[in-house]
Scaffold this motif. Sequence first.
Motif, PDB file in Angstrom:
ATOM      1  N   PRO A  31       0.903  -0.995   0.256  1.00  0.00           N
ATOM      2  CA  PRO A  31       0.058  -0.230  -0.103  1.00  0.00           C
ATOM      3  C   PRO A  31       0.709   1.102   0.390  1.00  0.00           C
ATOM      4  CG  PRO A  31       0.187  -1.122   1.939  1.00  0.00           C
ATOM      5  CD  PRO A  31       0.872  -1.955   1.330  1.00  0.00           C
ATOM      6  N   VAL A  32       0.972   2.100  -1.303  1.00  0.00           N
ATOM      7  CA  VAL A  32       1.404   3.237  -1.153  1.00  0.00           C
ATOM      8  C   VAL A  32       1.737   4.425  -0.024  1.00  0.00           C
ATOM      9  CG1 VAL A  32       2.157   5.144  -2.970  1.00  0.00           C
ATOM     10  CG2 VAL A  32       2.107   2.674  -3.432  1.00  0.00           C
ATOM     11  N   GLN A  33      -0.145   4.565   0.360  1.00  0.00           N
ATOM     12  CA  GLN A  33      -0.354   5.637   0.466  1.00  0.00           C
ATOM     13  C   GLN A  33       0.207   5.128   2.751  1.00  0.00           C
ATOM     14  OE1 GLN A  33      -4.365   5.991   1.528  1.00  0.00           O
ATOM     15  NE2 GLN A  33      -3.959   7.505   2.948  1.00  0.00           N
ATOM     16  N   THR A  34       0.084   3.719   2.701  1.00  0.00           N
ATOM     17  CA  THR A  34       0.551   3.445   4.334  1.00  0.00           C
ATOM     18  C   THR A  34       1.688   3.251   4.033  1.00  0.00           C
ATOM     19  OG1 THR A  34      -1.161   2.112   4.416  1.00  0.00           O
ATOM     20  CG2 THR A  34       0.461   1.497   6.070  1.00  0.00           C
ATOM     21  N   LYS A  35       2.844   2.945   3.256  1.00  0.00           N
ATOM     22  CA  LYS A  35       3.927   2.792   3.337  1.00  0.00           C
ATOM     23  C   LYS A  35       5.045   4.580   3.522  1.00  0.00           C
ATOM     24  CE  LYS A  35       8.064   0.456   2.240  1.00  0.00           C
ATOM     25  NZ  LYS A  35       8.520  -0.698   1.063  1.00  0.00           N
ATOM     26  N   LEU A  36       4.400   5.423   2.485  1.00  0.00           N
ATOM     27  CA  LEU A  36       4.846   7.039   2.067  1.00  0.00           C
ATOM     28  C   LEU A  36       4.371   7.513   3.989  1.00  0.00           C
ATOM     29  CD1 LEU A  36       5.331   9.049   0.754  1.00  0.00           C
ATOM     30  CD2 LEU A  36       3.765   9.267   0.145  1.00  0.00           C
ATOM     31  N   LEU A  37       2.920   6.653   4.241  1.00  0.00           N
ATOM     32  CA  LEU A  37       3.378   7.986   6.086  1.00  0.00           C
ATOM     33  C   LEU A  37       4.331   7.644   7.173  1.00  0.00           C
ATOM     34  CD1 LEU A  37       1.370   9.282   7.596  1.00  0.00           C
ATOM     35  CD2 LEU A  37      -0.128   7.248   8.590  1.00  0.00           C
ATOM     36  N   LYS A  38       4.290   6.312   6.989  1.00  0.00           N
ATOM     37  CA  LYS A  38       5.147   5.509   7.945  1.00  0.00           C
ATOM     38  C   LYS A  38       6.347   6.010   7.886  1.00  0.00           C
ATOM     39  CE  LYS A  38       7.039   1.212   9.621  1.00  0.00           C
ATOM     40  NZ  LYS A  38       8.912   1.222   9.469  1.00  0.00           N
ATOM     41  N   GLN A  39       7.435   6.241   6.785  1.00  0.00           N
ATOM     42  CA  GLN A  39       8.254   6.544   5.532  1.00  0.00           C
ATOM     43  C   GLN A  39       8.554   7.838   6.291  1.00  0.00           C
ATOM     44  OE1 GLN A  39      11.366   4.385   4.908  1.00  0.00           O
ATOM     45  NE2 GLN A  39      10.115   3.228   5.423  1.00  0.00           N
TER      46      GLN A  39
END
Length: 576
Positions: free
Chosen positions: A307-315
């Motif tokens: 999931p792009v959105q979830t991973k980008l948020l975490k990073q």
Amino acid sequence: MEHVREKIRRTLPSLKEDQLDAVIMKLTDLGVTNVDDCTFLTAADLDGILSPIQSRRLINAFTSVPQSTLPSVPDVSSFAEHQVGTSTVTPTVTPTVTPTVTHPEKFQIPWQKFPVKLINALKEKRRPLPRDRRHMIRIIIEDLMATDTRPGRSKLKQVAQQLVERYPDSFLDKCGTNVVGQGFASLVMQMENRVENVRRQHALCSFDTERPKKKYRFSDRYGCSQWEPESPNDIGNHEENKKMLQDASKGKPLPKSDIKRLMSETYYAQRITLNNEDNVIKIMEEWPYLFEATCLLDHTERLMGFPVQTKLLKQIEDRGKTITEFVVSKGITGVTTNPLKLLQGLMEYLGEDPKLLLINNEDAIADRPSTPCIIVVDEGSYKVSVDEVIVNQNISCPLVAVSYMFSLFYVLNIMYPKGAALTLEFFQRSLLGINPERGSKAEKKGAKQYSIPPKLLRFLSDLKKNFHSNNMFTPDCECTHGCDIIACAADNKSIGSELAKCETDRPVTDLYQSFLLSIKWGHQLTSTVTHPENFQIPWQKFPVKLISALKEKRRPLPRDRRHMIRIIIEDLMAEH
């Protein structure tokens, strides 16, 4: 036109000044430039402005005047006085523009559609702002092409001449006090460019059933795990489900849960369309729900495997503050961990044009890139466009906007534009951990193509030097050695990892961090070495100073590192 005005006053002395101004504006729109032209008027031309009797009296007065007594040289300077409104302005002397275009059917300029700021500039005899002028051009061409899909240069010259004659202070091409050419060449050029852009868009919208099958590029599959999925057994149901989705968008609504389910079940059919169709408008017609934020991000998750959105948020939560502090330390202001501010700050630092990915709503009216971009309406309201088409205008979260925009490059098989490739590749490799063994998503700039641009490598190296203690650039990947972005880009089992294996029992990460980040050739080796794990690093050939630096966990001197590179490449090329 002053002769025409005086003639009307003498013929209709009871006419009020505002009515007189309205008559003059109407005559100008009809193409009248002098008293001679008034002999061709009909009562219908003045319908709605003058009463039938007044129209007939005026036409009779013009047609009864001997032609020899009429002035032969048109006076277009008086167009500057007749601004939008009802007030009368004292005539001023301006450069005369000689009419060069004649046309029996004059185009009616849609003054009422023009933006308020432009109208105010015309009233105040100022030159309008470039964005207001572009907006005006778009409105004019839209009206022109409603009746003529291919207006010629002569028609465009006619319209440009009308604009300049009406408002010379705002539109006349001048160099000092001298008129440049005919005085309206710049307007003609702008209109011609706009016509070509619109015709290009119409060409994209023409659905040619004989269109040859699209030739795939390697970059289309780049970073995707389900780009061309296997054909399912129930392929016949896909068309039925697709029809249900189309009907739902046209007035037969379905629950959101059903739409989500149908979109998931038709993933294969969606990829068939997306991999063979470049026309965004046609894709939107075939899959009306695909460009909704939830559906697009679900599609991207299946396409890319995470999931792009979830991973980008975490990073961004983990690394955003550190990246922001580094960029601010380099003199870039206004950078925060807000995804949009971070995106803009990185583009400015890397020397790229933020308007390729992020533009405000006013600029989007006139200039919109063809690649995916975010349009900022105001805080908490965003749109996303691609191929100059708004595909989603209901996004309220900056993180969703950035994730959505980034996903479009992969969903629609679009390469990163040259002017924004470094920033997008930073998001791709460092924040999202997308590091294929070879290839690039960026458009090719020159004869030599790098998998990872050297400028991006330098940026990552600078970040590592400044924030080494944070261990921030270790992306989530399958590497168990704690390797960084460069090693992952080559291969987590490649020469990069082999370099970290010293005959000593030191931890792999220590040597890796002191050594690997400076190696800018890792991405070049992948195209040469078929089985990098079989290559034996010639440690015994390395200079003594470099070996000492490795043992002491120091970074080697640049000259020693270059010496090492020459030795390795020499051995590699001896085998290949």
